[in-house]
Design a protein around this motif. Structure first.
Motif: not given
Length: 266
Positions: A7-9, A21-25, A52-54, A78-79
């Motif tokens: 489950e990912l938010c 555009v996928l933003l990954i922190h 999203y929340d990793n 996940d991405a």
């Protein structure tokens, strides 16, 4: 969203018909640190923005502190799973700090899902590059604490000597983030304990999509030489240096960043 079996938010901004555009922190950071106003500014320029929340951050799946049940390759998948869930065939991917490694995994092992790559405040990992500054290392020693004021202090250290650090805004985000995070202790520790087992099909020299490197001139974590080395390691990559910026992306440079990102993803 259920993606890659967990489950990912996930939150989106803009029109799904626009280029994604996928933003990954990076490590320990939930999607809130891609500020909603920044996401909206990118979306307003004709992009479908996904943040999203990793794992182990925010509202996404959480594991016991010190026991992450995943490796970097899982974060890469996940991405991919998020793109699948949103019906996005190919996306422009932006990886920030530690998540530059996730972006690299996507760019090498899942190049067919990418339109471009952007690396923000990250590194090739070359041991010959300049180390983190002593001031940063001393200030970041309390990384594992879940106290809001300690988190603010650590983020101040990430900003280094930049004049742009906005303590009030950072504290407000930290309060919001702590309040919504499933397990703050896990969020502050687990990313530093995962196995970096991706990419499996090559390295930076094997990236085949257009690449942009964005780096602060005052980054105390990865001094500017890291950004220059990253540009040189990726065929055809370009480098945007954010003047007077540390290891963050402060509001005063958002117009410069958004313009560069929109041009890069055109």
């Amino acid at each position: 969203m259920r993606a890659n079996g967990v489950e990912l938010c996930v939150e989106t901004f803009g029109d799904p018909a626009d280029p994604a555009v996928l933003l990954i922190h990076g490590a320990c950071a939930s999607m809130l640190w891609w500020e909603s106003e920044l996401c909206a500014a990118i979306a307003a320029r004709g992009r479908f923005v996904i943040r999203y929340d990793n794992r182990d951050t925010g509202l996404s799946v959480s594991y016991p502190p010190g026991e992450p049940g995943y490796a970097l390759s899982d974060l890469v998948l996940d991405a991919v799973g998020i793109l699948d869930g949103l019906g996005v065939d190919r996306a422009h991917v932006v990886g920030r700090s530690m998540s530059g490694a996730i972006a690299l995994g996507l760019g090498v092992d899942h190049a067919d899902r990418l339109l471009s790559l952007t690396f923000v405040a990250t590194t090739t990992g070359d041991p010959d590059l300049p180390p983190m500054t002593e001031t940063f290392l001393e200030a970041s020693g309390a990384q594992a604490s879940s106290d809001v004021e300690t988190i603010v202090s650590v983020l101040r250290a990430y900003a280094g000597t930049s004049p742009y650090f906005d303590e009030e805004s950072v504290r407000a985000l930290a309060v919001e983030d702590v309040a919504r995070t499933v397990n703050v202790a896990s969020a502050m520790t687990n990313h530093f304990q995962i196995e970096f087992d991706a990419p499996r099909g090559g390295g930076f020299g094997d990236i085949s999509v257009p690449a942009l490197v964005v780096h602060g001139s005052l980054d105390p974590v990865y001094p500017l030489a890291h950004g220059e080395a990253l540009r040189d390691a990726i065929p055809g990559a370009s480098l945007l240096v954010l003047d007077s910026v540390g290891h963050d992306l402060p509001r005063p440079v958002w117009p410069v960043f958004v313009d560069a990102l929109v041009e890069h993803t055109a």
